[in-house]
Scaffold this motif. Structure first.
Motif, PDB file in Angstrom:
ATOM      1  N   ASP A  65       5.970  -3.904 -10.044  1.00  0.00           N
ATOM      2  CA  ASP A  65       4.935  -4.199  -9.051  1.00  0.00           C
ATOM      3  C   ASP A  65       5.285  -3.703  -7.650  1.00  0.00           C
ATOM      4  O   ASP A  65       4.496  -2.972  -7.042  1.00  0.00           O
ATOM      5  N   PRO A  66       6.447  -4.097  -7.072  1.00  0.00           N
ATOM      6  CA  PRO A  66       6.737  -3.609  -5.716  1.00  0.00           C
ATOM      7  C   PRO A  66       6.965  -2.110  -5.665  1.00  0.00           C
ATOM      8  O   PRO A  66       6.702  -1.478  -4.638  1.00  0.00           O
ATOM      9  N   ILE A  67       7.449  -1.525  -6.761  1.00  0.00           N
ATOM     10  CA  ILE A  67       7.656  -0.074  -6.779  1.00  0.00           C
ATOM     11  C   ILE A  67       6.321   0.657  -6.695  1.00  0.00           C
ATOM     12  O   ILE A  67       6.141   1.568  -5.876  1.00  0.00           O
ATOM     13  N   VAL A  68       5.357   0.249  -7.530  1.00  0.00           N
ATOM     14  CA  VAL A  68       4.049   0.886  -7.495  1.00  0.00           C
ATOM     15  C   VAL A  68       3.353   0.621  -6.158  1.00  0.00           C
ATOM     16  O   VAL A  68       2.712   1.515  -5.586  1.00  0.00           O
ATOM     17  N   GLY A  69       3.488  -0.600  -5.631  1.00  0.00           N
ATOM     18  CA  GLY A  69       2.879  -0.899  -4.340  1.00  0.00           C
ATOM     19  C   GLY A  69       3.411  -0.003  -3.237  1.00  0.00           C
ATOM     20  O   GLY A  69       2.644   0.544  -2.433  1.00  0.00           O
ATOM     21  N   SER A  70       4.729   0.178  -3.207  1.00  0.00           N
ATOM     22  CA  SER A  70       5.336   1.042  -2.194  1.00  0.00           C
ATOM     23  C   SER A  70       4.917   2.495  -2.388  1.00  0.00           C
ATOM     24  O   SER A  70       4.629   3.206  -1.413  1.00  0.00           O
ATOM     25  N   LEU A  71       4.869   2.949  -3.639  1.00  0.00           N
ATOM     26  CA  LEU A  71       4.449   4.326  -3.904  1.00  0.00           C
ATOM     27  C   LEU A  71       2.999   4.560  -3.484  1.00  0.00           C
ATOM     28  O   LEU A  71       2.651   5.626  -2.963  1.00  0.00           O
ATOM     29  N   SER A  72       2.139   3.562  -3.692  1.00  0.00           N
ATOM     30  CA  SER A  72       0.742   3.739  -3.301  1.00  0.00           C
ATOM     31  C   SER A  72       0.602   3.792  -1.782  1.00  0.00           C
ATOM     32  O   SER A  72      -0.296   4.476  -1.258  1.00  0.00           O
ATOM     33  N   ASP A  73       1.465   3.084  -1.051  1.00  0.00           N
ATOM     34  CA  ASP A  73       1.459   3.186   0.411  1.00  0.00           C
ATOM     35  C   ASP A  73       1.767   4.610   0.867  1.00  0.00           C
ATOM     36  O   ASP A  73       1.264   5.071   1.897  1.00  0.00           O
ATOM     37  N   ARG A  74       2.603   5.307   0.109  1.00  0.00           N
ATOM     38  CA  ARG A  74       3.045   6.648   0.491  1.00  0.00           C
ATOM     39  C   ARG A  74       2.160   7.754  -0.074  1.00  0.00           C
ATOM     40  O   ARG A  74       2.369   8.926   0.226  1.00  0.00           O
ATOM     41  N   THR A  75       1.209   7.389  -0.942  1.00  0.00           N
ATOM     42  CA  THR A  75       0.343   8.392  -1.557  1.00  0.00           C
ATOM     43  C   THR A  75      -0.607   8.984  -0.513  1.00  0.00           C
ATOM     44  O   THR A  75      -1.225   8.250   0.255  1.00  0.00           O
ATOM     45  N   ARG A  76      -0.739  10.297  -0.503  1.00  0.00           N
ATOM     46  CA  ARG A  76      -1.662  10.971   0.409  1.00  0.00           C
ATOM     47  C   ARG A  76      -2.469  11.985  -0.393  1.00  0.00           C
ATOM     48  O   ARG A  76      -1.920  12.988  -0.865  1.00  0.00           O
ATOM     49  N   ARG A  78      -6.807  13.603  -0.985  1.00  0.00           N
ATOM     50  CA  ARG A  78      -8.148  13.661  -0.411  1.00  0.00           C
ATOM     51  C   ARG A  78      -9.003  12.485  -0.861  1.00  0.00           C
ATOM     52  O   ARG A  78     -10.078  12.228  -0.291  1.00  0.00           O
ATOM     53  N   TRP A  79      -8.552  11.761  -1.903  1.00  0.00           N
ATOM     54  CA  TRP A  79      -9.275  10.584  -2.382  1.00  0.00           C
ATOM     55  C   TRP A  79      -8.755   9.294  -1.739  1.00  0.00           C
ATOM     56  O   TRP A  79      -9.287   8.219  -2.027  1.00  0.00           O
ATOM     57  N   GLY A  80      -7.704   9.376  -0.951  1.00  0.00           N
ATOM     58  CA  GLY A  80      -7.127   8.189  -0.359  1.00  0.00           C
ATOM     59  C   GLY A  80      -5.785   7.844  -0.984  1.00  0.00           C
ATOM     60  O   GLY A  80      -5.204   8.615  -1.752  1.00  0.00           O
ATOM     61  N   ARG A  81      -5.292   6.663  -0.644  1.00  0.00           N
ATOM     62  CA  ARG A  81      -3.985   6.221  -1.140  1.00  0.00           C
ATOM     63  C   ARG A  81      -4.088   5.470  -2.466  1.00  0.00           C
ATOM     64  O   ARG A  81      -3.212   5.606  -3.329  1.00  0.00           O
ATOM     65  N   ARG A  82      -5.112   4.653  -2.644  1.00  0.00           N
ATOM     66  CA  ARG A  82      -5.179   3.746  -3.798  1.00  0.00           C
ATOM     67  C   ARG A  82      -6.028   4.294  -4.946  1.00  0.00           C
ATOM     68  O   ARG A  82      -5.696   4.118  -6.114  1.00  0.00           O
ATOM     69  N   ARG A  83      -7.146   4.927  -4.602  1.00  0.00           N
ATOM     70  CA  ARG A  83      -8.127   5.284  -5.625  1.00  0.00           C
ATOM     71  C   ARG A  83      -7.600   6.261  -6.683  1.00  0.00           C
ATOM     72  O   ARG A  83      -7.986   6.157  -7.859  1.00  0.00           O
ATOM     73  N   PRO A  84      -6.707   7.214  -6.356  1.00  0.00           N
ATOM     74  CA  PRO A  84      -6.191   8.082  -7.431  1.00  0.00           C
ATOM     75  C   PRO A  84      -5.456   7.320  -8.526  1.00  0.00           C
ATOM     76  O   PRO A  84      -5.481   7.734  -9.690  1.00  0.00           O
ATOM     77  N   TRP A  85      -4.829   6.214  -8.177  1.00  0.00           N
ATOM     78  CA  TRP A  85      -4.131   5.413  -9.192  1.00  0.00           C
ATOM     79  C   TRP A  85      -5.121   4.827 -10.180  1.00  0.00           C
ATOM     80  O   TRP A  85      -4.827   4.719 -11.384  1.00  0.00           O
ATOM     81  N   ASN A 130      -3.742  -2.090 -11.179  1.00  0.00           N
ATOM     82  CA  ASN A 130      -4.094  -3.328 -10.493  1.00  0.00           C
ATOM     83  C   ASN A 130      -3.494  -3.455  -9.097  1.00  0.00           C
ATOM     84  O   ASN A 130      -4.158  -3.964  -8.188  1.00  0.00           O
ATOM     85  N   ILE A 131      -2.257  -3.036  -8.900  1.00  0.00           N
ATOM     86  CA  ILE A 131      -1.648  -3.178  -7.576  1.00  0.00           C
ATOM     87  C   ILE A 131      -2.365  -2.313  -6.535  1.00  0.00           C
ATOM     88  O   ILE A 131      -2.746  -2.819  -5.467  1.00  0.00           O
ATOM     89  N   PRO A 132      -2.610  -1.016  -6.785  1.00  0.00           N
ATOM     90  CA  PRO A 132      -3.398  -0.256  -5.811  1.00  0.00           C
ATOM     91  C   PRO A 132      -4.812  -0.820  -5.620  1.00  0.00           C
ATOM     92  O   PRO A 132      -5.342  -0.814  -4.500  1.00  0.00           O
ATOM     93  N   TYR A 133      -5.420  -1.294  -6.704  1.00  0.00           N
ATOM     94  CA  TYR A 133      -6.766  -1.865  -6.587  1.00  0.00           C
ATOM     95  C   TYR A 133      -6.774  -3.072  -5.652  1.00  0.00           C
ATOM     96  O   TYR A 133      -7.588  -3.153  -4.721  1.00  0.00           O
ATOM     97  N   THR A 134      -5.908  -4.044  -5.891  1.00  0.00           N
ATOM     98  CA  THR A 134      -5.909  -5.240  -5.055  1.00  0.00           C
ATOM     99  C   THR A 134      -5.512  -4.923  -3.621  1.00  0.00           C
ATOM    100  O   THR A 134      -5.952  -5.605  -2.688  1.00  0.00           O
ATOM    101  N   ARG A 359       0.959  -1.584   5.427  1.00  0.00           N
ATOM    102  CA  ARG A 359       1.770  -1.552   4.203  1.00  0.00           C
ATOM    103  C   ARG A 359       1.177  -2.513   3.177  1.00  0.00           C
ATOM    104  O   ARG A 359       1.873  -3.335   2.588  1.00  0.00           O
ATOM    105  N   GLU A 360      -0.113  -2.395   2.933  1.00  0.00           N
ATOM    106  CA  GLU A 360      -0.764  -3.295   1.982  1.00  0.00           C
ATOM    107  C   GLU A 360      -0.139  -3.227   0.600  1.00  0.00           C
ATOM    108  O   GLU A 360       0.048  -4.241  -0.068  1.00  0.00           O
ATOM    109  N   GLY A 361       0.173  -2.004   0.140  1.00  0.00           N
ATOM    110  CA  GLY A 361       0.733  -1.848  -1.196  1.00  0.00           C
ATOM    111  C   GLY A 361       2.041  -2.581  -1.369  1.00  0.00           C
ATOM    112  O   GLY A 361       2.285  -3.230  -2.399  1.00  0.00           O
ATOM    113  N   ALA A 362       2.910  -2.496  -0.361  1.00  0.00           N
ATOM    114  CA  ALA A 362       4.190  -3.198  -0.437  1.00  0.00           C
ATOM    115  C   ALA A 362       3.973  -4.701  -0.539  1.00  0.00           C
ATOM    116  O   ALA A 362       4.619  -5.391  -1.338  1.00  0.00           O
TER     117      ALA A 362
END
Length: 446
Positions: A65-76, A78-85, A130-134, A359-362
């Motif tokens: 969970d925290p790993i995916v959350g942190s990775l989603s914070d760093r995702t860049r 054209r669709w955003g940080r969370r939606r590609p997940w 779920n983590i990027p979604y929430t 840092r919502e994902g974290a």
């Protein structure tokens, strides 16, 4: 136009975001209410082995969970940080859900390894979506009350999805004469909704542009997150309220089967509980706008705790009192759905004030991580205690059985006094939560 009005989200955005929780809700409802009984009575695993599966897979789930959350914070992208997940994680999520409900032709050791593997894969896929979604909630709106309304939309879909899953799952299973084939058919049907719901949120929502600052490292970010006192308090509230829900979910079917002896009424009981929880979302959202989130949680949790305590007094083979319990418990369950998740976006503002970053994902990753560690221990304990109490597997025994008094007592405790005690512990934690509507407005201004 007032600031509050200008920060209102379009209804179509709320609907699209809310729909994204269908996959998690379907998975949680069917897994929570049926998986334990499925593994014990259909796959014919011993309770201790089922307990190990719950423990190991949930600890693994918590780690990711925290790993995916942190990775989603760093995702860049054209669709955003969370939606590609959501886009790329939906299909593995659906396929691994199907895998969990198949019964391969293996001996007990082989089945144990199969279901452990299936659980690890499903937990990973669930986390990836779920983590990027929430984590999108605070990015969609900065408004204190609008976040509660957005969370109410989310859990409206969640509860309705859970109601549909719990009500229709046994019906779909019964469509085939072979119960194992029925479980497989049901899993395929629900997998379609799991995949589709994530894709709906991807297609019809848009994220706010994040800051471009260099993000904190994982360890440094973890240290800052765990020093956020409001976050720790919200995590404690969520952990205890959902541990209560998990104890009841995991053992309710067995309780109805062996203590009440009215398994045919199980689906109706769950529907009463979930429909009440759905209707009550609007009530608690209204109360929260007037009394604040903390006081609203304390009112609802107290009602829920008193209701669960009454379950222990229900005599054997007494179904009618359970209908009333299901109604009042639904009011409390609604608070557990709504309030902790609407509190969490507010504590992210405290972090931004300290770090200057979003840092919502974290936060959402660590939030769910700490929750799942507690749940894994609780669920494993549940099955270990049943095993020690002498739980009799009906298939191994060659048909219908009468469980020993020790097992019946454990089941009664797990759906009554244990939840009562856990909820009472959550009340002083909620009382210490410091963010009020007034302090949040000051925080946003700073």
């Amino acid at each position: 136009m007032s600031a509050a009005t200008s920060e209102r989200l379009p209804v179509k955005t709320k609907l699209a975001y809310g729909a994204g929780d269908l996959g998690a809700a379907i998975t949680a409802a069917i897994t929570g209410f049926f998986l334990n009984a499925f593994l014990l009575d259909v796959a014919q695993l011993r309770p201790a082995l089922v307990g190990i599966i719950f423990l190991v897979s949930t600890i693994w789930d918590a780690i990711t969970d925290p790993i995916v959350g942190s990775l989603s914070d760093r995702t860049r992208t054209r669709w955003g940080r969370r939606r590609p997940w959501l886009l790329f994680g939906a299909l593995p999520f659906g396929l691994t859900f199907i895998m969990q409900w198949l019964v391969p032709d293996l001996d007990e050791n082989g089945l144990f390894l199969y279901y452990l593997t299936a659980a690890l894969l499903l937990k990973t896929a669930f986390t990836v979506v779920n983590i990027p979604y929430t984590s999108m909630t605070p990015e969609l709106t900065p408004n204190y009350d609008e976040r509660t309304r957005l969370t109410a939309y989310r859990f409206s879909f969640s509860i309705l999805g859970g109601v549909a899953a719990v009500g229709l799952h046994p019906v779909i299973v019964g469509l085939l004469p072979d119960i194992k084939g029925g479980y497989a058919l049901s899993a395929i049907v629900w997998a379609i909704f799991i995949i589709g719901s994530a894709w709906v949120t991807f297609a019809f929502t848009r994220e706010a542009a994040p800051r471009q600052d260099e993000p904190l490292g994982f360890v440094a970010g973890l240290r800052v997150t765990l020093s956020n006192r409001p976050f720790l308090l919200v995590t404690g509230i969520y952990l205890l309220s959902w541990l209560t829900l998990q104890f009841v979910q995991t053992n309710l079917l067995l309780y109805v089967r062996y203590w009440v002896e009215a398994e045919d009424s199980f689906t109706l009981l769950v529907l009463i509980l979930q429909v009440t929880a759905f209707i009550a979302l609007s009530l608690w959202s209204w109360v929260s706008a007037r009394l604040g989130k903390k006081r609203t949680y304390m009112i609802g949790a107290t009602l829920w705790a008193l209701t669960m305590g009454l379950v222990f007094l229900i005599p054997p083979q007494s179904l009618t009192p359970l209908y009333f319990v299901a109604f009042f418990a639904g009011l409390g369950v609604s608070v557990a759905y709504l309030l902790p998740w609407s509190m969490l976006p507010d504590v992210v503002e405290v972090d931004e004030l300290q770090t200057g970053q979003r840092r919502e994902g974290a936060y959402y990753g660590i939030f769910v991580f700490l929750q799942k560690i507690g749940l894994s221990l609780g669920l494993a304990l549940s099955n270990f205690v049943l095993d020690a109490a002498g739980y009799v597997n009906p298939e191994v025994a060659g048909g219908a059985v009468t469980q020993p008094d020790s097992v019946l007592l454990v089941l009664r405790l797990f759906v009554s006094l244990v939840p009562l005690a856990i909820l009472l512990i959550s009340l002083p934690i909620a009382a210490a939560y410091p963010i009020t509507p007034q302090s949040f407005a000051e925080l946003r201004a700073r």
